[in-house]
Design a protein around this motif. Structure first.
Motif, mmCIF file in Angstrom:
data_model
loop_
_atom_site.group_PDB
_atom_site.id
_atom_site.type_symbol
_atom_site.label_atom_id
_atom_site.label_comp_id
_atom_site.label_asym_id
_atom_site.label_seq_id
_atom_site.Cartn_x
_atom_site.Cartn_y
_atom_site.Cartn_z
ATOM 1 N N ASN A 87 -18.486 5.007 1.285
ATOM 2 C CA ASN A 87 -18.031 6.297 0.764
ATOM 3 C C ASN A 87 -19.034 7.400 1.115
ATOM 4 O O ASN A 87 -18.930 8.512 0.660
ATOM 5 C CB ASN A 87 -17.772 6.228 -0.747
ATOM 6 N N ILE A 137 0.883 -1.166 0.000
ATOM 7 C CA ILE A 137 0.000 0.000 0.000
ATOM 8 C C ILE A 137 0.918 1.212 0.000
ATOM 9 O O ILE A 137 1.713 1.395 0.923
ATOM 10 C CB ILE A 137 -0.900 0.003 1.247
ATOM 11 N N ILE A 138 0.839 2.002 -1.043
ATOM 12 C CA ILE A 138 1.750 3.135 -1.156
ATOM 13 C C ILE A 138 1.316 4.236 -0.200
ATOM 14 O O ILE A 138 0.162 4.649 -0.201
ATOM 15 C CB ILE A 138 1.749 3.673 -2.605
ATOM 16 N N GLU A 169 -13.805 8.648 0.174
ATOM 17 C CA GLU A 169 -14.445 8.778 -1.135
ATOM 18 C C GLU A 169 -14.193 7.530 -1.972
ATOM 19 O O GLU A 169 -13.295 6.741 -1.667
ATOM 20 C CB GLU A 169 -13.848 9.981 -1.881
ATOM 21 N N ARG A 204 -4.870 5.062 -11.354
ATOM 22 C CA ARG A 204 -4.452 3.755 -11.872
ATOM 23 C C ARG A 204 -4.954 3.553 -13.306
ATOM 24 O O ARG A 204 -4.212 3.147 -14.186
ATOM 25 C CB ARG A 204 -5.011 2.662 -10.951
ATOM 26 N N MET A 253 -1.236 9.202 5.129
ATOM 27 C CA MET A 253 -1.359 7.772 4.806
ATOM 28 C C MET A 253 -0.463 6.925 5.707
ATOM 29 O O MET A 253 -0.823 5.807 6.066
ATOM 30 C CB MET A 253 -1.004 7.510 3.334
ATOM 31 N N PHE A 256 4.361 3.283 -8.920
ATOM 32 C CA PHE A 256 4.020 1.919 -8.504
ATOM 33 C C PHE A 256 3.162 1.236 -9.582
ATOM 34 O O PHE A 256 3.438 0.116 -10.002
ATOM 35 C CB PHE A 256 3.283 1.974 -7.168
ATOM 36 N N PHE A 257 2.133 1.958 -10.059
ATOM 37 C CA PHE A 257 1.282 1.374 -11.101
ATOM 38 C C PHE A 257 2.092 1.165 -12.381
ATOM 39 O O PHE A 257 1.881 0.204 -13.108
ATOM 40 C CB PHE A 257 0.060 2.257 -11.365
ATOM 41 N N GLY A 304 -12.754 5.068 -4.509
ATOM 42 C CA GLY A 304 -11.432 4.898 -5.117
ATOM 43 C C GLY A 304 -10.256 5.293 -4.243
ATOM 44 O O GLY A 304 -9.122 5.372 -4.715
ATOM 45 N N THR A 305 -10.488 5.503 -2.944
ATOM 46 C CA THR A 305 -9.376 5.923 -2.086
ATOM 47 C C THR A 305 -8.598 4.737 -1.506
ATOM 48 O O THR A 305 -7.565 4.927 -0.877
ATOM 49 C CB THR A 305 -9.870 6.788 -0.897
ATOM 50 N N GLY A 306 -9.097 3.514 -1.693
ATOM 51 C CA GLY A 306 -8.350 2.347 -1.219
ATOM 52 C C GLY A 306 -8.955 1.689 0.007
ATOM 53 O O GLY A 306 -8.257 1.020 0.767
ATOM 54 N N LYS A 307 -10.272 1.826 0.197
ATOM 55 C CA LYS A 307 -10.912 1.246 1.384
ATOM 56 C C LYS A 307 -10.873 -0.279 1.362
ATOM 57 O O LYS A 307 -10.541 -0.913 2.365
ATOM 58 C CB LYS A 307 -12.375 1.727 1.484
ATOM 59 N N GLU A 308 -11.183 -0.826 0.193
ATOM 60 C CA GLU A 308 -11.201 -2.286 0.081
ATOM 61 C C GLU A 308 -9.791 -2.855 0.274
ATOM 62 O O GLU A 308 -9.586 -3.846 0.972
ATOM 63 C CB GLU A 308 -11.747 -2.663 -1.297
ATOM 64 N N LEU A 309 -8.830 -2.186 -0.336
ATOM 65 C CA LEU A 309 -7.440 -2.617 -0.216
ATOM 66 C C LEU A 309 -7.016 -2.663 1.256
ATOM 67 O O LEU A 309 -6.419 -3.628 1.722
ATOM 68 C CB LEU A 309 -6.578 -1.606 -0.988
ATOM 69 N N ARG A 359 -8.164 5.111 -7.894
ATOM 70 C CA ARG A 359 -8.623 4.268 -8.999
ATOM 71 C C ARG A 359 -8.483 5.010 -10.320
ATOM 72 O O ARG A 359 -8.049 4.448 -11.324
ATOM 73 C CB ARG A 359 -10.070 3.832 -8.781
ATOM 74 N N GLU A 388 -19.739 -0.820 1.326
ATOM 75 C CA GLU A 388 -20.884 0.077 1.072
ATOM 76 C C GLU A 388 -21.962 -0.113 2.138
ATOM 77 O O GLU A 388 -23.144 -0.218 1.827
ATOM 78 C CB GLU A 388 -21.501 -0.177 -0.315
HETATM 79 N N1 LIG Z 1 -2.356 3.457 -1.295
HETATM 80 C C1 LIG Z 1 -2.509 2.636 -2.333
HETATM 81 N N2 LIG Z 1 -1.472 1.942 -2.803
HETATM 82 C C2 LIG Z 1 -1.611 1.124 -3.873
HETATM 83 N N3 LIG Z 1 -2.757 0.959 -4.532
HETATM 84 C C3 LIG Z 1 -3.852 1.616 -4.109
HETATM 85 C C4 LIG Z 1 -3.783 2.479 -2.981
HETATM 86 N N4 LIG Z 1 -5.008 2.998 -2.776
HETATM 87 C C5 LIG Z 1 -5.805 2.479 -3.714
HETATM 88 N N5 LIG Z 1 -5.123 1.642 -4.526
HETATM 89 C C6 LIG Z 1 -5.675 0.931 -5.694
HETATM 90 O O1 LIG Z 1 -6.705 1.752 -6.232
HETATM 91 C C7 LIG Z 1 -7.823 0.997 -6.667
HETATM 92 C C8 LIG Z 1 -9.061 1.415 -5.888
HETATM 93 O O2 LIG Z 1 -8.969 1.002 -4.517
HETATM 94 P P1 LIG Z 1 -10.183 0.348 -3.717
HETATM 95 O O3 LIG Z 1 -10.999 -0.524 -4.605
HETATM 96 O O4 LIG Z 1 -9.639 -0.243 -2.494
HETATM 97 O O5 LIG Z 1 -11.000 1.668 -3.408
HETATM 98 P P2 LIG Z 1 -12.367 1.858 -2.609
HETATM 99 O O6 LIG Z 1 -12.131 2.959 -1.659
HETATM 100 O O7 LIG Z 1 -12.853 0.566 -2.084
HETATM 101 O O8 LIG Z 1 -13.332 2.391 -3.754
HETATM 102 P P3 LIG Z 1 -14.963 2.324 -3.846
HETATM 103 O O9 LIG Z 1 -15.501 3.224 -2.788
HETATM 104 O O10 LIG Z 1 -15.238 2.871 -5.207
HETATM 105 O O11 LIG Z 1 -15.348 0.907 -3.679
HETATM 106 C C9 LIG Z 1 -7.443 -0.441 -6.428
HETATM 107 O O12 LIG Z 1 -6.896 -0.930 -7.633
HETATM 108 C C10 LIG Z 1 -6.382 -0.368 -5.349
HETATM 109 O O13 LIG Z 1 -5.524 -1.465 -5.416
#
Ligand SMILES: Nc1ncnc2c1ncn2[C@@H]1O[C@H](COP(=O)(O)OP(=O)(O)OP(=O)(O)O)[C@@H](O)[C@H]1O
Ligand SMILES: [Mg+2]
Length: 453
Positions: free
Chosen positions: A285, A143-144, A173, A365, A150, A328-329, A175-180, A362, A244
């Motif tokens: 979000n 996770i960057i 919001e 990426r 962060m 990274f990407f 695409g901020t990386g919540k699932e990750l 997102r 969600e």
């Molecule tokens: N800090 C990070 N380092 C590396 N990759 C990241 C980082 N944050 C997000 N990503 C990448 O960005 C993309 C979106 O992340 P993720 O699906 O976790 O977002 P989300 O917050 O769950 O979005 P949503 O609310 O739309 O579901 C994924 O491909 C994830 O791997």
């Protein structure tokens, strides 16, 4: 597949004895009487381990060691040496040998040394494999996080991962990386060997979500022929990730709250409580406090979930992450798309950093992927960027005016014009008709100006 061992010794008797002994131990054995042959076999079959005599005719054991370590750094090497040249063994250890045995040695000593060496090796292999598994993909190290914000989030997440029952609420919001982050927490918790159940509350219709969550007994409704085990039960001893959660209906929210409070629930149509042991991670979000005020989200459930709240800020509030993420990407898509990008030009980097990223990480990426699939280049350049991002670069004019204002001497209008034309020409790669367009003049006037008429 058995581990393969190459034995290198010029004494045929020793060679054969060792070969017989190790074959009985179940290894796949190769032999060489000289260093040259050892190198040849090594490059052909890449043995896992080499048992190497230091005193060899022709190229020495140390030289073989040096060359093997250079070409195949993962090969484990155990040296065999006579007492008289023990200082050579020390040198060999410095060159990366794993161990050395003093001749003559009991076979039990050899056996132990090999076993230890191969254990280390399989650990290395396991770590490599691990990086390609689910757990590896959601490794915190991937996770960057360059911004202080962060870094702080990762710090909290790593701590909370270890508290195996603590509920985590991740907000941010899209695409901020919540699932990750949620997955990284699961895979680094004591529950990582248990299941990770992901439930997207927005994607499943309400009536279905209830039976999916709780499961049912036969006869619970017309179509219920057999017992169905619900997702909550499937997540037993693991983590249940409610994505969600803000989209869950009020009715289900009440039921979920009950589960969280007493750790039991009933399958639909059932009358026996089912006990479960799960950790809940929820993400949304939406702004949950606002949803609570507006009556769309239960206040009691919000407090029950909000034990460890984590807010991932939007990318525009942590611009220091933009370029590290882009790089990274880039390395990921280099591999995936077989490209060889090495960087981002300063103009492109400036625009990327200034852009507001409504779709957050997102969006970044996706843009990197699009650029790299459309252009086979070495660097991401300004002209590769989508127009909406190009707008964010300070223009040549802005830069020039800034420079002029900082200098001691004030230029005349004519000097300024010359300089400006020069900048625009450089920007367009000396393309005069493009430059004329930017300058808003006819190409013939530009020619005239350049000739200083
Ligand atoms: N800090 C990070 N380092 C590396 N990759 C990241 C980082 N944050 C997000 N990503 C990448 O960005 C993309 C979106 O992340 P993720 O699906 O976790 O977002 P989300 O917050 O769950 O979005 P949503 O609310 O739309 O579901 C994924 O491909 C994830 O791997
Ligand atoms: Mg998500």
């Amino acid at each position: 597949m058995p581990f393969s061992i190459l034995i290198v010794d010029d004494e045929i008797l020793t060679l054969n004895n060792l070969k017989k002994f190790l074959e009985r131990e179940g290894y796949e054995i190769y032999v060489a009487e000289t260093g040259e042959k050892a190198l040849e076999i090594t490059s052909r079959i890449k043995p896992d381990l080499i048992l190497l005599d230091l005193m060899l005719p022709g190229i020495s054991g140390l030289e073989v060691l040096r060359q093997v370590k250079e070409k195949e750094p993962n090969t484990v090497i155990i040296m065999m040496t006579a007492y008289e040249i023990i200082e050579k063994a020390v040198e060999a250890m410095k060159l990366g040998a794993y161990d050395y045995l003093l001749k003559p040695f009991p076979l039990s000593e050899l056996k132990n040394s090999i076993r230890r060496a191969l254990e280390t090796l399989s650990l290395k292999i396991r770590i490599q494999e691990h990086l390609n598994t689910e757990k590896g993909r959601y490794y915190f190290g991937r996770i960057i996080a360059n911004s202080a914000k962060m870094k702080e989030i990762l710090n909290i997440a790593q701590k909370v991962a270890l508290m195996e029952r603590t509920t985590v609420l991740i907000q941010g919001e899209s695409g901020t990386g919540k699932e990750l982050l949620a997955k990284a927490i699961h895979y680094h918790s004591p529950r990582s060997e248990g299941p990770l159940i992901e439930i997207n509350c927005a994607a499943i219709p309400e009536n279905l979500l209830e039976s999916e969550l709780f499961g049912y007994e036969p006869g619970a409704f017309t179509d219920a022929k057999k017992r169905k085990i619900g997702l909550l039960e499937k997540g037993n001893e693991g983590t249940v990730f409610f994505d969600e959660i803000g989209d869950m209906s009020l009715n289900l929210q009440a039921k979920l709250l009950r589960v969280l409070e007493d750790g039991t629930f009933m399958r639909l149509g059932g009358n026996k409580p089912v006990k479960i042991d799960i950790r809940v991670i929820a993400a949304t979000n939406q702004n949950l406090p606002t949803a609570v005020k507006e009556g769309r989200f239960r206040e009691d459930l919000f407090y029950r979930l909000n034990v460890v709240p984590i807010h991932i800020p939007p990318l525009r509030e942590r611009k220091e992450d933009v370029i590290p993420l882009a790089l990274f990407f880039m390395s990921e898509y280099n591999r995936e798309l077989k490209r060889s990008y090495t960087g981002i030009t300063p103009e492109a980097a400036e625009a990327l950093e200034k852009y507001s990223w409504p779709g957050n990480v997102r969006e970044l990426r996706n843009i990197i992927e699009r650029i790299m699939s459309l252009n086979d280049d070495q660097e991401i350049r300004y002209h590769h960027l989508p127009v909406e991002i190009q707008k964010y670069k300070s223009t040549g004019a802005e830069k020039m005016i800034q420079q002029t204002l900082q200098s001691e001497e004030w230029p005349t209008l004519k000097e300024l014009e010359e300089k400006y034309i020069q900048n625009v020409l450089e920007y367009t790669g000396m393309n005069k008709s493009k430059a004329a367009k930017i300058l808003g003049i006819h190409p013939s006037s530009l020619f005239r100006k350049l000739k200083n008429e």
